[in-house]
Scaffold this active site. Structure first.
Site, PDB file in Angstrom:
ATOM      1  N   GLU A 345       8.929 -64.506  -9.229  1.00  0.00           N
ATOM      2  CA  GLU A 345       9.197 -63.098  -9.535  1.00  0.00           C
ATOM      3  C   GLU A 345       9.084 -62.225  -8.293  1.00  0.00           C
ATOM      4  O   GLU A 345       8.114 -62.290  -7.549  1.00  0.00           O
ATOM      5  CB  GLU A 345       8.213 -62.598 -10.590  1.00  0.00           C
ATOM      6  CG  GLU A 345       8.415 -61.127 -10.936  1.00  0.00           C
ATOM      7  CD  GLU A 345       7.284 -60.541 -11.754  1.00  0.00           C
ATOM      8  OE1 GLU A 345       7.186 -59.297 -11.796  1.00  0.00           O
ATOM      9  OE2 GLU A 345       6.490 -61.323 -12.329  1.00  0.00           O
ATOM     10  N   ARG A 386       5.315 -59.116  -1.210  1.00  0.00           N
ATOM     11  CA  ARG A 386       5.984 -60.308  -1.740  1.00  0.00           C
ATOM     12  C   ARG A 386       7.411 -60.418  -1.213  1.00  0.00           C
ATOM     13  O   ARG A 386       7.912 -61.521  -0.981  1.00  0.00           O
ATOM     14  CB  ARG A 386       5.974 -60.266  -3.269  1.00  0.00           C
ATOM     15  CG  ARG A 386       6.434 -61.558  -3.913  1.00  0.00           C
ATOM     16  CD  ARG A 386       6.227 -61.583  -5.407  1.00  0.00           C
ATOM     17  NE  ARG A 386       4.826 -61.753  -5.772  1.00  0.00           N
ATOM     18  CZ  ARG A 386       4.423 -62.313  -6.911  1.00  0.00           C
ATOM     19  NH1 ARG A 386       5.318 -62.752  -7.790  1.00  0.00           N
ATOM     20  NH2 ARG A 386       3.143 -62.434  -7.189  1.00  0.00           N
TER      21      ARG A 386
END
Length: 432
Positions: A345, A386
């Site tokens: 994700e 991320r």
């Protein structure tokens, strides 16, 4: 919170949603019972107040002989009204408690089940192949002088980090790219507070079963946000918005903090799952009938951002049991991480329908000028740490350098490659 009228008129739909989430459907009956008890308490209090009013009028017209009995009756009724009003307040509190325990009703078509039951809707971009042994983002970041986990842990503990040199410049470049694209799409940029009151946390659905994930500053009774969604939703609490021109869009930048309770042993290496990161979050207020279309627009903007970063990804329809309390539907975008050989994700977008707006008393005026509950939606445009991890891995080269996507180059001195030992003055310069 969900619409009480829906619970009264179609309790089976709410129970089906609870079953799809793997949640307790008996909570629906408990809410119906609390609703009935509250309505009964209101009626009892109203009836007694009407009797008290009539008794007060009777005192003024009573004869001398009747007056003592009438006064005594008025005194008894006053005590009964006080008790009834206390019972009404208790019934209100019980109803609110039962109401808050039920998550949003999932949309029709949301996959049932849990984390492993999400459905892939589409895959975009080719998974890269490499003619060398791939490294993970931490190896690449350390070689570039971009990530320092050891000193982050020394200063703040596990799952904290420093972004240094090119890592810090990548953060600024991603933030600039995200905000610039959001503004071009009609979003108002907002630098949002990272500390909020309990009302904002509860209103957006981040307390209750999720409070283990949240950092609380007990001395000041404030919470550190896990997403600027909380502050952006709370910004218009107790307001009536003008949505006559369409949805109201905000792009919020904030630092985000998550305890990651229950995630021990997961992604402990590097900056994929950390306790603090910065994020650019999209947030929309719209009329409820426009929410489904708005949800797909947010998803489209997220996809276009990842395409600009030249990252392969897939779009996933999240199963009901893996939805947050406020979401009626959520799409995740998972990008490819070569070192793990899988998609992870990177962004998500949720349609929260009227759930948050009911809690926060956010309304808009319909075509007839009457106040109606608004709908809220959120979508991550860029979770920066991320995204840096994914960029380093996908665009790595055999010599330890990293390819820079064209969209990022204006904020990285126009350079096509970041290399170990590269002069920061060159990277930080503006392109011609």
């Amino acid at each position: 919170m969900i619409d009480l009228r829906l619970v009264r008129e179609d309790p089976e739909r709410v129970k089906a949603s609870q079953r799809a989430r793997g949640a307790d459907e008996s909570l629906v009956d408990r809410l119906l019972g609390a609703d009935a008890a509250r309505r009964a308490a209101v009626k009892a209090a109203d009836d007694l107040r009407a009797e008290q009013k009539a008794a007060s009028q009777a005192v003024r017209t009573a004869s001398k002989e009747e007056r003592p009995a009438v006064l005594e009756r008025a005194k008894v009724l006053a005590a009964q009204v006080k008790e009834a009003e206390e019972a009404e307040r208790a019934a209100d509190a019980a109803l609110r408690e039962a109401h808050l325990r039920i998550p949003n009703v999932v949309h029709e078509g949301v996959p049932p089940g849990g984390e492993d039951d999400a459905v892939t809707l589409r895959t975009v971009g080719e998974v890269p192949s490499y003619d060398f042994e791939v490294k993970d983002h931490l190896q690449i970041g350390e070689a570039l002088g971009a990530i320092d986990m050891e000193r982050g842990a020394k200063v703040s503990g596990a799952r904290f980090y420093f972004l240094t040199g090119p890592g810090a410049l990548l953060e600024f470049a991603l933030a600039q790219l995200a905000v610039t694209r959001a503004v071009a799409a009609g979003f108002t940029p907002v630098v949002a507070p990272a500390l909020v009151k309990p009302e904002a946390m509860e209103g957006t659905g981040f307390l209750g079963e999720h409070d283990e994930e949240v950092y609380r500053i007990e001395r000041d009774d404030l919470y550190l946000v896990g997403t600027s969604e909380v502050a952006l939703a709370g910004m218009h609490a107790n307001e009536v918005l003008d949505l006559s021109a369409g949805p109201r869009h905000y792009a919020g930048w904030s630092s985000c903090f998550r305890r990651e309770a229950g995630s021990y042993g997961k992604d402990t290496r590097g900056i994929i799952r950390v306790h603090w990161f910065d994020k650019v979050e999209m947030f929309s207020f719209c009329a409820p009938e426009d929410a489904a279309a708005e949800h797909h627009r947010l998803l489209q903007w997220e996809e276009e951002f990842l395409q600009a970063l030249e990252l392969p990804y897939r779009v996933v329809d999240i199963a009901a049991g893996d939805l947050g309390t406020s979401a009626a539907r959520k799409f995740d975008i998972e990008a490819w991480f070569p070192s793990q050989g899988t998609y992870r994700e990177l962004t998500s977008t949720s349609d929260c329908t009227t759930f948050q707006a009911r809690r926060l008393a956010i309304r808009h005026r319909d075509a007839d000028g009457r106040p109606q509950v608004a709908a809220t939606l959120n979508g991550t445009l860029c979770a920066i740490a991320r995204t840096i991890a994914c960029l380093l891995e996908v665009h790595q080269r055999a010599d330890g350098s990293v390819y820079v996507p064209a969209a990022l180059r204006p904020w990285l001195g126009g350079h096509e490659v970041l290399s170990p030992g590269m002069a920061l003055t060159a990277v930080a310069g503006t392109s011609a």
